[in-house]
Design a protein around this motif. Sequence first.
Motif, PDB file in Angstrom:
ATOM      1  N   LYS A 213       0.836  -1.198   0.000  1.00  0.00           N
ATOM      2  CA  LYS A 213       0.000   0.000   0.000  1.00  0.00           C
ATOM      3  C   LYS A 213       0.871   1.248   0.000  1.00  0.00           C
ATOM      4  O   LYS A 213       0.623   2.199  -0.753  1.00  0.00           O
ATOM      5  N   VAL A 214       1.908   1.258   0.841  1.00  0.00           N
ATOM      6  CA  VAL A 214       2.832   2.396   0.873  1.00  0.00           C
ATOM      7  C   VAL A 214       3.506   2.574  -0.484  1.00  0.00           C
ATOM      8  O   VAL A 214       3.648   3.694  -0.986  1.00  0.00           O
ATOM      9  N   ALA A 215       3.913   1.454  -1.093  1.00  0.00           N
ATOM     10  CA  ALA A 215       4.570   1.521  -2.401  1.00  0.00           C
ATOM     11  C   ALA A 215       3.671   2.180  -3.437  1.00  0.00           C
ATOM     12  O   ALA A 215       4.089   3.074  -4.179  1.00  0.00           O
ATOM     13  N   ALA A 216       2.410   1.742  -3.497  1.00  0.00           N
ATOM     14  CA  ALA A 216       1.479   2.303  -4.474  1.00  0.00           C
ATOM     15  C   ALA A 216       1.202   3.774  -4.195  1.00  0.00           C
ATOM     16  O   ALA A 216       1.168   4.604  -5.115  1.00  0.00           O
ATOM     17  N   GLN A 217       1.011   4.128  -2.928  1.00  0.00           N
ATOM     18  CA  GLN A 217       0.728   5.516  -2.576  1.00  0.00           C
ATOM     19  C   GLN A 217       1.914   6.428  -2.896  1.00  0.00           C
ATOM     20  O   GLN A 217       1.745   7.559  -3.357  1.00  0.00           O
ATOM     21  N   CYS A 218       3.131   5.938  -2.660  1.00  0.00           N
ATOM     22  CA  CYS A 218       4.314   6.738  -2.978  1.00  0.00           C
ATOM     23  C   CYS A 218       4.509   6.856  -4.489  1.00  0.00           C
ATOM     24  O   CYS A 218       5.045   7.856  -4.971  1.00  0.00           O
ATOM     25  N   GLY A 219       4.061   5.849  -5.232  1.00  0.00           N
ATOM     26  CA  GLY A 219       4.057   5.978  -6.684  1.00  0.00           C
ATOM     27  C   GLY A 219       3.138   7.101  -7.131  1.00  0.00           C
ATOM     28  O   GLY A 219       3.500   7.920  -7.986  1.00  0.00           O
ATOM     29  N   HIS A 220       1.937   7.152  -6.551  1.00  0.00           N
ATOM     30  CA  HIS A 220       1.013   8.252  -6.847  1.00  0.00           C
ATOM     31  C   HIS A 220       1.655   9.606  -6.528  1.00  0.00           C
ATOM     32  O   HIS A 220       1.590  10.551  -7.321  1.00  0.00           O
ATOM     33  N   ALA A 221       2.256   9.698  -5.345  1.00  0.00           N
ATOM     34  CA  ALA A 221       2.810  10.970  -4.891  1.00  0.00           C
ATOM     35  C   ALA A 221       3.965  11.426  -5.777  1.00  0.00           C
ATOM     36  O   ALA A 221       4.066  12.604  -6.137  1.00  0.00           O
ATOM     37  N   THR A 222       4.853  10.495  -6.123  1.00  0.00           N
ATOM     38  CA  THR A 222       5.991  10.828  -6.986  1.00  0.00           C
ATOM     39  C   THR A 222       5.518  11.377  -8.321  1.00  0.00           C
ATOM     40  O   THR A 222       5.995  12.419  -8.790  1.00  0.00           O
TER      41      THR A 222
END
Length: 311
Positions: A213-222
């Motif tokens: 979940k963190v990985a996907a959310q950080c992908g969105h943020a980046t």
Amino acid sequence: MDAVKWCSAFLLGVAGHWYLSNSASYDAASTAGNVMTSPLYPGHKVDDDDSDDSDDEQDSDESDWEPHKMVLVVRNDLKMGKGKIAAQCGHATLGAYKRAVKRTPQALDLWEASGQTKVALRVETEEEMMVLADRAKEIGLVHYVVVDAGRTQIAPDTKTVLATSHEKEDAEEDSNASDSDSDDDVHDEDTLHWEPHKMVLVVRNDLKMGKGKVAAQCGHATLGAYKRAVKRTPHAIECWETLGQAKVALKVESEGEMMELASRAKDLGLVHYIVVDAGRTQIAPNSRTVLAVGPAPIGAINNLTGHLKLM
């Protein structure tokens, strides 16, 4: 299209023995205000508005709105920490996005219109990941492999994450394409002041999100911060890309703490982006999950977030 669907099933079937996360998001909306000049980049404008950029909207008459997604395949054997995975998935998301801009722009339109869905999966070896990369290449899927510089946790030149998409590339263009887009990283030294830049990803630790979940959310943020900076601080993007696209994942313990940082970033004229999750997995709808700040000079970023702990 049958081959494309088959490959999506193949990638999910081989890597899907561990499903990490499925995430779609939209940007945090706020009241639009005046346009102000960034103190870090005189002449560049920073909108006083945290809402998503309107050019992501597409005419529904122009395309067949088939759902699209991006898959992030993470090497589990490297035993990377949650913060390291977050940064590596940020690299992978941005790399695949930039490649798709050139090769499959219609796929990007559809993906953005349907929520920019990302799924994080895991494999247990580099060989397994590269088999998937080769298979994606054979059937024409946009893909990107992250090779880490090895500054933290893992050895230099380690392949960490594969990002791939659902849409088939143009065969003629793909035949001349390599696994790295060199024009993203080469610039005329006379045109820029090469001050080190970085991006920070501030993750809400109180939400207790899993690694995927963190990985996907950080992908969105980046990706959100990158797209905003392309328009508002292109000089920062050039410096950041030339010097390795450094990303650091940090943590806060509350939404209030994260929003205070966002407010300070706005006051300082730093490009920033807040992810608001759709709430399909793990957390409640409309939860603010990650704040991305930058790319910006390291000193300016550290003045804002230097007190935070690593994720």
